[in-house]
Design a protein around this motif. Structure first.
Motif, PDB file in Angstrom:
ATOM      1  N   LYS A  72      54.473 -38.172  17.962  1.00 58.11           N
ATOM      2  CA  LYS A  72      54.437 -39.289  18.916  1.00 58.11           C
ATOM      3  C   LYS A  72      55.390 -40.407  18.480  1.00 58.11           C
ATOM      4  N   ALA A  73      55.454 -40.669  17.171  1.00 59.58           N
ATOM      5  CA  ALA A  73      56.332 -41.719  16.652  1.00 59.58           C
ATOM      6  C   ALA A  73      57.802 -41.340  16.857  1.00 59.58           C
ATOM      7  N   VAL A  74      58.140 -40.073  16.643  1.00 59.97           N
ATOM      8  CA  VAL A  74      59.524 -39.624  16.850  1.00 59.97           C
ATOM      9  C   VAL A  74      59.862 -39.698  18.339  1.00 59.97           C
ATOM     10  N   ALA A  75      58.930 -39.291  19.186  1.00 61.85           N
ATOM     11  CA  ALA A  75      59.162 -39.357  20.632  1.00 61.85           C
ATOM     12  C   ALA A  75      59.423 -40.805  21.053  1.00 61.85           C
ATOM     13  N   ARG A  76      58.590 -41.721  20.552  1.00 59.63           N
ATOM     14  CA  ARG A  76      58.772 -43.144  20.853  1.00 59.63           C
ATOM     15  C   ARG A  76      60.158 -43.617  20.419  1.00 59.63           C
ATOM     16  N   ALA A  77      60.525 -43.284  19.186  1.00 61.48           N
ATOM     17  CA  ALA A  77      61.807 -43.734  18.629  1.00 61.48           C
ATOM     18  C   ALA A  77      62.993 -43.151  19.390  1.00 61.48           C
ATOM     19  N   SER A  78      62.819 -41.949  19.916  1.00 62.03           N
ATOM     20  CA  SER A  78      63.929 -41.293  20.615  1.00 62.03           C
ATOM     21  C   SER A  78      63.866 -41.489  22.129  1.00 62.03           C
ATOM     22  N   ALA A  79      62.917 -42.279  22.577  1.00 58.84           N
ATOM     23  CA  ALA A  79      62.732 -42.571  24.004  1.00 58.84           C
ATOM     24  C   ALA A  79      62.464 -41.302  24.817  1.00 58.84           C
TER      25      ALA A  79
END
Length: 155
Positions: A72-79
Motif C-alpha cells: 500500500k505504501a509503494v502504491a501510494r508513493a507511485s500514485a
C-alpha cells in the motif's frame, strides 16, 4: 572478478562505490544470509523487489533487509491504485536478473526506483550488484541521484 552492468554504469558515471563479494548458498538467498556473510548489519543491506502496478507499469522497491515491503505504501508513493510482486517466472525476462541478484541499476529496462526512508541518515547502503554473490556499497543519496529515485515511507 568481472564487473556487473550496475558496477560498470556507476564507474562510468564516477559514482563512488565499493564491490563486496560473498559465497552464494542457493538454499538461502535472504538479506539476513547476505548480511551475515558480508559482516554488515541487516539494517544496511537493502533488497530490491520488482513490482507491477494496476496499469501494468513496473517499478523497483528497494527496502532494508529488516523490512517487509508494504504494498500500500509503494502504491501510494507511485500514485498507483495497487501494486503487486512480479511472479518469479517473469523476473529474469523482465529485468535480466535472477532472484537473489536483482539490482535497481543496470536492468534491461530502467524502471522507477522507490527507496525506503530507512536509508535516510545511513552513511551507506548495500544493494545487489546484479548477480548473486556480489553487492555494491554506496551512499543512499548517490543511489537516489543515479536512478532518479524517490524516497518513500514503507509503512
Amino acid at each position: 572478478m568481472s564487473k556487473t552492468n550496475a558496477e560498470r554504469l556507476l564507474k562510468q558515471s564516477n559514482v563512488s562505490f565499493e564491490s563486496i563479494s560473498y559465497p552464494v548458498d542457493l538454499s538461502d538467498l535472504s538479506a539476513q544470509a547476505v548480511s551475515e556473510k558480508i559482516k554488515f548489519p541487516l539494517s544496511s543491506v537493502f533488497k530490491t523487489l520488482v513490482l507491477e502496478d494496476d496499469q501494468k507499469n513496473y517499478l523497483f522497491a528497494v527496502i532494508s533487509g529488516e523490512e517487509e515491503v508494504n504494498l500500500k505504501a509503494v502504491a501510494r508513493a507511485s500514485a498507483a491504485k495497487k501494486v503487486s510482486l512480479v511472479p518469479m517466472k517473469v523476473l529474469e525476462s523482465l529485468t535480466g536478473y535472477v532472484r537473489g541478484g536483482v539490482s535497481p541499476i543496470g536492468a534491461k529496462k530502467a524502471f522507477p526506483v522507490f527507496l525506503s526512508d530507512r536509508a535516510i541518515g545511513q552513511p551507506f547502503i548495500i544493494i545487489s550488484a546484479g548477480k548473486r554473490g556480489q553487492q555494491i556499497k554506496l551512499s543512499p543519496d548517490d543511489l537516489l541521484e543515479f536512478t532518479s529515485g524517490i524516497l518513500y515511507r514503507n509503512r
